[in-house]
Write a protein that holds these residues in place. Structure first.
Motif, PDB file in Angstrom:
ATOM      1  N   THR A   1       0.794  -1.231   0.000  1.00 44.42           N
ATOM      2  CA  THR A   1       0.000   0.000   0.000  1.00 44.42           C
ATOM      3  C   THR A   1       0.827   1.283   0.000  1.00 44.42           C
ATOM      4  O   THR A   1       0.392   2.292  -0.554  1.00 44.42           O
ATOM      5  N   ASN A   2       2.015   1.262   0.625  1.00 40.70           N
ATOM      6  CA  ASN A   2       2.810   2.483   0.753  1.00 40.70           C
ATOM      7  C   ASN A   2       4.275   2.122   1.006  1.00 40.70           C
ATOM      8  O   ASN A   2       4.770   2.261   2.116  1.00 40.70           O
ATOM      9  N   SER A   3       4.979   1.690  -0.039  1.00 38.47           N
ATOM     10  CA  SER A   3       6.379   1.275   0.096  1.00 38.47           C
ATOM     11  C   SER A   3       7.254   2.444   0.512  1.00 38.47           C
ATOM     12  O   SER A   3       7.205   3.511  -0.097  1.00 38.47           O
ATOM     13  N   THR A   4       8.055   2.234   1.552  1.00 38.08           N
ATOM     14  CA  THR A   4       9.000   3.258   2.004  1.00 38.08           C
ATOM     15  C   THR A   4      10.352   2.612   2.259  1.00 38.08           C
ATOM     16  O   THR A   4      10.458   1.400   2.434  1.00 38.08           O
ATOM     17  N   ARG A   5      11.387   3.442   2.289  1.00 38.60           N
ATOM     18  CA  ARG A   5      12.740   2.976   2.548  1.00 38.60           C
ATOM     19  C   ARG A   5      13.520   4.052   3.303  1.00 38.60           C
ATOM     20  O   ARG A   5      13.221   5.236   3.211  1.00 38.60           O
ATOM     21  N   ILE A   6      14.575   3.620   3.994  1.00 44.11           N
ATOM     22  CA  ILE A   6      15.606   4.510   4.506  1.00 44.11           C
ATOM     23  C   ILE A   6      16.693   4.535   3.434  1.00 44.11           C
ATOM     24  O   ILE A   6      17.085   3.484   2.928  1.00 44.11           O
ATOM     25  N   VAL A   7      17.170   5.723   3.067  1.00 43.59           N
ATOM     26  CA  VAL A   7      18.230   5.850   2.070  1.00 43.59           C
ATOM     27  C   VAL A   7      19.542   6.107   2.794  1.00 43.59           C
ATOM     28  O   VAL A   7      19.607   6.967   3.678  1.00 43.59           O
ATOM     29  N   THR A   8      20.582   5.359   2.438  1.00 44.75           N
ATOM     30  CA  THR A   8      21.911   5.571   3.010  1.00 44.75           C
ATOM     31  C   THR A   8      22.905   5.844   1.889  1.00 44.75           C
ATOM     32  O   THR A   8      22.771   5.316   0.783  1.00 44.75           O
ATOM     33  N   SER A   9      23.900   6.675   2.182  1.00 45.81           N
ATOM     34  CA  SER A   9      24.921   7.002   1.193  1.00 45.81           C
ATOM     35  C   SER A   9      26.097   7.666   1.902  1.00 45.81           C
ATOM     36  O   SER A   9      26.198   7.588   3.135  1.00 45.81           O
TER      37      SER A   9
ATOM     38  N   THR B   1      18.642   9.054   5.439  1.00 45.16           N
ATOM     39  CA  THR B   1      17.414   9.787   5.702  1.00 45.16           C
ATOM     40  C   THR B   1      17.028   9.513   7.145  1.00 45.16           C
ATOM     41  O   THR B   1      17.184   8.396   7.639  1.00 45.16           O
ATOM     42  N   LYS B   2      16.549  10.532   7.824  1.00 45.55           N
ATOM     43  CA  LYS B   2      16.219  10.396   9.241  1.00 45.55           C
ATOM     44  C   LYS B   2      15.018   9.484   9.450  1.00 45.55           C
ATOM     45  O   LYS B   2      14.877   8.867  10.499  1.00 45.55           O
ATOM     46  N   GLU B   3      14.147   9.396   8.449  1.00 42.75           N
ATOM     47  CA  GLU B   3      12.953   8.554   8.502  1.00 42.75           C
ATOM     48  C   GLU B   3      12.781   7.870   7.154  1.00 42.75           C
ATOM     49  O   GLU B   3      13.475   8.197   6.190  1.00 42.75           O
TER      50      GLU B   3
ATOM     51  N   ASP C   1      24.059  15.854  12.415  1.00 41.20           N
ATOM     52  CA  ASP C   1      24.019  17.127  11.689  1.00 41.20           C
ATOM     53  C   ASP C   1      23.166  16.973  10.443  1.00 41.20           C
ATOM     54  O   ASP C   1      23.271  15.970   9.726  1.00 41.20           O
ATOM     55  N   VAL C   2      22.333  17.964  10.174  1.00 45.22           N
ATOM     56  CA  VAL C   2      21.481  17.935   8.990  1.00 45.22           C
ATOM     57  C   VAL C   2      22.322  18.312   7.771  1.00 45.22           C
ATOM     58  O   VAL C   2      22.923  19.379   7.719  1.00 45.22           O
ATOM     59  N   ILE C   3      22.357  17.418   6.802  1.00 46.64           N
ATOM     60  CA  ILE C   3      23.115  17.629   5.571  1.00 46.64           C
ATOM     61  C   ILE C   3      22.198  18.199   4.490  1.00 46.64           C
ATOM     62  O   ILE C   3      22.570  19.083   3.743  1.00 46.64           O
ATOM     63  N   ILE C   4      20.979  17.682   4.390  1.00 40.73           N
ATOM     64  CA  ILE C   4      19.934  18.200   3.497  1.00 40.73           C
ATOM     65  C   ILE C   4      18.678  18.326   4.351  1.00 40.73           C
ATOM     66  O   ILE C   4      18.237  17.341   4.943  1.00 40.73           O
TER      67      ILE C   4
ATOM     68  N   PRO D   1      14.731  15.030   6.564  1.00 42.07           N
ATOM     69  CA  PRO D   1      16.123  15.451   6.413  1.00 42.07           C
ATOM     70  C   PRO D   1      17.067  14.276   6.167  1.00 42.07           C
ATOM     71  O   PRO D   1      16.778  13.141   6.543  1.00 42.07           O
ATOM     72  N   VAL D   2      18.192  14.590   5.541  1.00 41.23           N
ATOM     73  CA  VAL D   2      19.310  13.654   5.434  1.00 41.23           C
ATOM     74  C   VAL D   2      20.315  14.096   6.480  1.00 41.23           C
ATOM     75  O   VAL D   2      20.685  15.275   6.542  1.00 41.23           O
ATOM     76  N   VAL D   3      20.751  13.162   7.333  1.00 42.15           N
ATOM     77  CA  VAL D   3      21.637  13.499   8.448  1.00 42.15           C
ATOM     78  C   VAL D   3      22.929  12.698   8.396  1.00 42.15           C
ATOM     79  O   VAL D   3      22.979  11.592   7.833  1.00 42.15           O
ATOM     80  N   ALA D   4      23.979  13.248   9.002  1.00 37.53           N
ATOM     81  CA  ALA D   4      25.254  12.552   9.124  1.00 37.53           C
ATOM     82  C   ALA D   4      25.123  11.427  10.140  1.00 37.53           C
ATOM     83  O   ALA D   4      24.426  11.574  11.150  1.00 37.53           O
ATOM     84  N   THR D   5      25.795  10.317   9.889  1.00 37.85           N
ATOM     85  CA  THR D   5      25.744   9.184  10.815  1.00 37.85           C
ATOM     86  C   THR D   5      27.101   8.905  11.445  1.00 37.85           C
ATOM     87  O   THR D   5      27.298   7.857  12.048  1.00 37.85           O
TER      88      THR D   5
END
Length: 121
Positions: A45-53, A69-71, A98-101, A110-114
């Protein structure tokens, strides 16, 4: 509609059969735990993912910092977010979280540093 999926919620990797009826009801079979049923229904119904890079770091003790991605984000936005990530360069020091995007591909997520990256000496 019937979809065959492999559950990714735990190491079991259950083979799921997810059926969506014309009236919108979802039936999940093959799961050995409640998380599998939730995953199967959400995936249909609602495919989601966490993006890492990673992104390049100027003046850092290492050349790149890992980000995510934070979520969860909508699966259809992955390539848009990756394009934005590949256009970013940050400067040290960087701290975990830290928020990168601020708003990745208009998702509000947001995209955050890990990882921490100190400034090079």
């Amino acid at each position: 509609m019937v979809r065959e999926l492999t559950c990714i919620q735990c190491p079991m990797g259950c083979q799921l059969t997810v059926t969506e009826t014309p009236d919108g009801k979802i039936d999940v079979k093959g799961n050995t735990c409640p998380r599998g049923a939730q995953y199967g229904a959400k995936e249909v119904t609602n495919s989601t993912r966490i993006v890492t890079s990673t992104v390049p770091v100027a003046n850092g003790e290492i050349a790149r910092v890992s980000v995510k991605t934070k979520e969860d984000i909508p699966k259809g936005k992955i390539f848009d977010i990756m394009k934005e990530i590949h256009e970013v360069k940050v400067s040290a020091p960087i701290k975990t979280g830290d928020v990168i995007i601020a708003d990745a591909a208009g998702t509000g997520v947001p995209v955050v540093a890990t990882k921490d990256v100190a400034k090079a000496v």
